[in-house]
Design a protein around this motif. Sequence first.
Motif, PDB file in Angstrom:
ATOM      1  N   GLY A 183       7.494   6.769  -3.803  1.00  0.00           N
ATOM      2  CA  GLY A 183       6.847   8.305  -4.515  1.00  0.00           C
ATOM      3  C   GLY A 183       6.242   8.753  -3.913  1.00  0.00           C
ATOM      4  N   LEU A 184       6.026   8.096  -2.739  1.00  0.00           N
ATOM      5  CA  LEU A 184       4.310   8.992  -2.208  1.00  0.00           C
ATOM      6  C   LEU A 184       4.734  10.390  -1.689  1.00  0.00           C
ATOM      7  CD1 LEU A 184       2.050   8.002  -1.144  1.00  0.00           C
ATOM      8  CD2 LEU A 184       2.623   7.246   1.709  1.00  0.00           C
ATOM      9  N   ASP A 185       3.659  11.212  -1.957  1.00  0.00           N
ATOM     10  CA  ASP A 185       3.929  12.930  -1.172  1.00  0.00           C
ATOM     11  C   ASP A 185       3.678  13.115   0.078  1.00  0.00           C
ATOM     12  OD1 ASP A 185       4.623  15.008  -1.297  1.00  0.00           O
ATOM     13  OD2 ASP A 185       2.363  15.571  -3.073  1.00  0.00           O
ATOM     14  N   TYR A 186       4.683  12.244   1.276  1.00  0.00           N
ATOM     15  CA  TYR A 186       4.070  12.636   1.955  1.00  0.00           C
ATOM     16  C   TYR A 186       4.039  14.619   2.431  1.00  0.00           C
ATOM     17  CZ  TYR A 186       8.568  12.393   3.670  1.00  0.00           C
ATOM     18  OH  TYR A 186       9.930  12.514   3.598  1.00  0.00           O
ATOM     19  N   ALA A 192       1.299  16.406   3.229  1.00  0.00           N
ATOM     20  CA  ALA A 192      -0.612  16.248   4.395  1.00  0.00           C
ATOM     21  C   ALA A 192      -0.024  16.197   5.398  1.00  0.00           C
ATOM     22  CB  ALA A 192       0.600  14.635   4.242  1.00  0.00           C
ATOM     23  N   PRO A 193      -1.050  16.525   6.140  1.00  0.00           N
ATOM     24  CA  PRO A 193      -1.597  16.900   7.584  1.00  0.00           C
ATOM     25  C   PRO A 193      -0.226  16.098   8.394  1.00  0.00           C
ATOM     26  CG  PRO A 193      -3.790  16.667   6.473  1.00  0.00           C
ATOM     27  CD  PRO A 193      -2.231  16.038   5.796  1.00  0.00           C
ATOM     28  N   ARG A 194       0.012  16.927   9.279  1.00  0.00           N
ATOM     29  CA  ARG A 194       0.637  16.504  10.451  1.00  0.00           C
ATOM     30  C   ARG A 194      -0.189  16.306  11.655  1.00  0.00           C
ATOM     31  NH1 ARG A 194       6.380  17.613   9.270  1.00  0.00           N
ATOM     32  NH2 ARG A 194       6.664  17.201  11.919  1.00  0.00           N
ATOM     33  N   VAL A 238       4.485  13.224  12.720  1.00  0.00           N
ATOM     34  CA  VAL A 238       3.878  12.352  11.906  1.00  0.00           C
ATOM     35  C   VAL A 238       3.385  13.168  10.820  1.00  0.00           C
ATOM     36  CG1 VAL A 238       3.991  10.216  12.787  1.00  0.00           C
ATOM     37  CG2 VAL A 238       1.922  11.314  12.915  1.00  0.00           C
ATOM     38  N   HIS A 239       3.333  12.488   9.347  1.00  0.00           N
ATOM     39  CA  HIS A 239       2.341  12.700   8.431  1.00  0.00           C
ATOM     40  C   HIS A 239       1.638  11.457   8.009  1.00  0.00           C
ATOM     41  CE1 HIS A 239       4.910  16.337   6.526  1.00  0.00           C
ATOM     42  NE2 HIS A 239       5.757  15.360   7.522  1.00  0.00           N
ATOM     43  N   ARG A 240       0.265  12.379   8.473  1.00  0.00           N
ATOM     44  CA  ARG A 240      -1.077  11.871   8.123  1.00  0.00           C
ATOM     45  C   ARG A 240      -1.678  11.632   6.805  1.00  0.00           C
ATOM     46  NH1 ARG A 240      -4.850   9.692  12.768  1.00  0.00           N
ATOM     47  NH2 ARG A 240      -6.119   9.344  11.492  1.00  0.00           N
TER      48      ARG A 240
END
Length: 215
Positions: A140-143, A146-148, A160-162
């Motif tokens: 359930g991590l909302d990635y 998130a910044p790429r 990737v997503h940080r």
Amino acid sequence: MHRHALPLAAALLAMGGVACAQTVTLAGSMGNKALLVIDGQPHTLAVGQRAMGVTLLQLADGQAQVQRGGSTATLRLGGAPARLTGTPAATTSAQEIVMPVGLGGHFMSAGSINGRAVQFMVDTGATLVALSQGEAERIGLDYRSAPRALTQTANGAVPVHRVSLSAVRIGEVEVSNVEAIVMPAQMPYVLLGNSFLSRFQMRRDNDVLRLERRR
């Protein structure tokens, strides 16, 4: 080496909390280590190790004997959970993680990210904790928002997503606000990189890795 495993979700659903007691289930075993689910939290223990006040005394033939204070119980793989009502023995200040060496010489441990169970593998060559997109979605991590970024791998640069993980827990030790990356590649484990490991002093004693929290 024999392996036994049950779906962790089934073990968790079989458990219920009661006042002044801990519920313990034997969810699986690998060699001389048992996967115990204690009050909904997974812990991989070798004989003699303790988590959440519960000590693994014996492990053989699909059975495990555990102790909490003066209360003991025998757990069977696939059996009903046991409720230990004994007062837990005095514990340490939960500043150290102990990991026995696993298959292939890697150090692995059950744990959790943001309260969701995962399997970790120590990777001292990784700058950050790293998990796959599939694993991120499972917990359930909302990635996606998130910044790429780009990270270098043996096969070149990978997008990737940080993200920042609110809580990373192994045994009784929990670390807050841990930087991580979510990768498109499938990985069987969450790589425990230096964004977590740098919070500890590491020492290897033969086949045991000790992580002592920095003060």
